[in-house]
Structures are given as structure tokens and as C-alpha cells.
Design a protein around this motif. Sequence first.
Motif, mmCIF file in Angstrom:
data_model
loop_
_atom_site.group_PDB
_atom_site.id
_atom_site.type_symbol
_atom_site.label_atom_id
_atom_site.label_comp_id
_atom_site.label_asym_id
_atom_site.label_seq_id
_atom_site.Cartn_x
_atom_site.Cartn_y
_atom_site.Cartn_z
ATOM 1 N N LYS A 67 0.822 -1.265 -0.029
ATOM 2 C CA LYS A 67 -0.060 0.019 -0.023
ATOM 3 C C LYS A 67 0.923 1.143 0.144
ATOM 4 O O LYS A 67 0.544 2.054 -0.644
ATOM 5 C CB LYS A 67 -0.980 0.070 1.373
ATOM 6 N N VAL A 71 0.838 4.294 -2.767
ATOM 7 C CA VAL A 71 0.791 5.861 -2.470
ATOM 8 C C VAL A 71 1.881 6.792 -2.843
ATOM 9 O O VAL A 71 1.488 7.657 -3.328
ATOM 10 C CB VAL A 71 0.323 5.798 -0.803
ATOM 11 N N PRO A 76 -3.356 4.790 -7.650
ATOM 12 C CA PRO A 76 -4.653 4.417 -6.880
ATOM 13 C C PRO A 76 -5.037 3.068 -6.732
ATOM 14 O O PRO A 76 -4.485 2.216 -7.749
ATOM 15 C CB PRO A 76 -5.928 4.949 -7.734
ATOM 16 N N ARG A 98 -9.260 14.828 1.087
ATOM 17 C CA ARG A 98 -8.088 15.317 0.398
ATOM 18 C C ARG A 98 -7.911 14.740 -0.925
ATOM 19 O O ARG A 98 -7.694 13.357 -0.866
ATOM 20 C CB ARG A 98 -7.012 15.214 1.273
ATOM 21 N N THR A 100 -5.607 14.216 -4.060
ATOM 22 C CA THR A 100 -3.882 14.049 -4.709
ATOM 23 C C THR A 100 -3.851 14.615 -6.212
ATOM 24 O O THR A 100 -3.010 14.834 -6.474
ATOM 25 C CB THR A 100 -3.390 12.854 -4.147
ATOM 26 N N PHE A 114 -8.340 10.588 -4.906
ATOM 27 C CA PHE A 114 -8.291 10.935 -3.266
ATOM 28 C C PHE A 114 -7.559 10.120 -2.411
ATOM 29 O O PHE A 114 -7.585 8.698 -2.737
ATOM 30 C CB PHE A 114 -9.470 11.622 -2.883
ATOM 31 N N ASP A 115 -7.340 10.515 -1.141
ATOM 32 C CA ASP A 115 -6.898 9.808 -0.183
ATOM 33 C C ASP A 115 -8.272 9.364 0.804
ATOM 34 O O ASP A 115 -9.094 9.939 1.164
ATOM 35 C CB ASP A 115 -6.052 10.609 0.729
ATOM 36 N N ASP A 116 -8.353 7.898 0.869
ATOM 37 C CA ASP A 116 -9.559 7.403 1.711
ATOM 38 C C ASP A 116 -9.256 7.373 2.964
ATOM 39 O O ASP A 116 -9.931 6.929 3.726
ATOM 40 C CB ASP A 116 -9.796 5.758 1.046
ATOM 41 N N THR A 117 -8.177 7.938 3.549
ATOM 42 C CA THR A 117 -7.958 8.143 5.068
ATOM 43 C C THR A 117 -7.484 6.720 5.693
ATOM 44 O O THR A 117 -7.602 6.576 6.834
ATOM 45 C CB THR A 117 -9.152 8.501 5.860
ATOM 46 N N ASN A 120 -4.868 4.401 1.573
ATOM 47 C CA ASN A 120 -5.007 4.250 0.008
ATOM 48 C C ASN A 120 -5.300 5.407 -0.742
ATOM 49 O O ASN A 120 -5.972 6.278 -0.407
ATOM 50 C CB ASN A 120 -6.180 3.179 -0.166
ATOM 51 N N LEU A 121 -4.941 5.267 -1.917
ATOM 52 C CA LEU A 121 -5.602 6.443 -3.043
ATOM 53 C C LEU A 121 -6.617 5.618 -3.712
ATOM 54 O O LEU A 121 -6.365 4.310 -4.274
ATOM 55 C CB LEU A 121 -4.310 6.909 -4.049
#
Length: 128
Positions: A67, A71, A76, A98, A100, A114-117, A120-121
Motif C-alpha cells: 500500500k 501511495v 490508486p 483530500r 491528490t 483522493f486519499d481514503d484515510t 489508500n489512494l
Amino acid sequence: MRIVLTSVLVDDQEKAQRFYTDVLGFLPKADVPMGEHRWLTLVSEDDPDGVQLLLEPDAHPAAKPFKAALVRDGIPCTSFAVDDVRAEHKRLVKLGVRFTQAPVTMGPVTIAVFDDTCGNLVQIAQQH
């Protein structure tokens, strides 16, 4: 043969469930205790009997480095189709997501990342 399940490796299933349901709008499908973790799947509101998304714990030793490499390289881990990438981008930004990569059109597709928190992207894509 058809796809019925796909997974996203997540660092925290509870946090992932909140993000993928409360922010992205997926619906819970299955939530089965499995020892320390859960068999936790979600589906699209538009297709509740369609492909399930498994929020899979990244507990395997290879998962975190894999992962992190994706990133680091801006790749993604998965892509979700949306009707309007720019509108979805705007909606998600208002919710604090957020990005990217802002929406960009490349030939017959518009994408954003986007960043999934959860480590991951994720890409959203719109076919033209």
C-alpha cells in the motif's frame, strides 16, 4: 464467470466503514465477526445486489509495504465510476476529502484521485 467481490486493504475497518458509507455513500451489505476482524462488505446504493466491496484488514505483512509503495508512486488501489467527476470532486471536498489529483480529462475519461484515510489512494472516473 463474473466479479462478485473486490477488496480494499484498510488499516482500520471501523474507520473505513465510516468513510466509505458516510462520505462516499456506499451501503453496508455484510458484517460478520471473524475473530479479531470482520467480513465487512459494502455495495453501491445504485446496485445493492451488485459487486460487493470488502473492507479487508491490511494485517498481512506484505500489505502495508505494498500500500505504501502505491501511495508513494501516486497509484490508486481501485477506481469507482461516477456520473460527473467534477461534481463528485466538489461534493467530496466540501466533506473534507483530500484529493491528490484534481479532476483532469484525458481523452474519453475524466478522473480524480483522493486519499481514503485508510492508507489508500482511490480514483473516481467518468466515461464521456
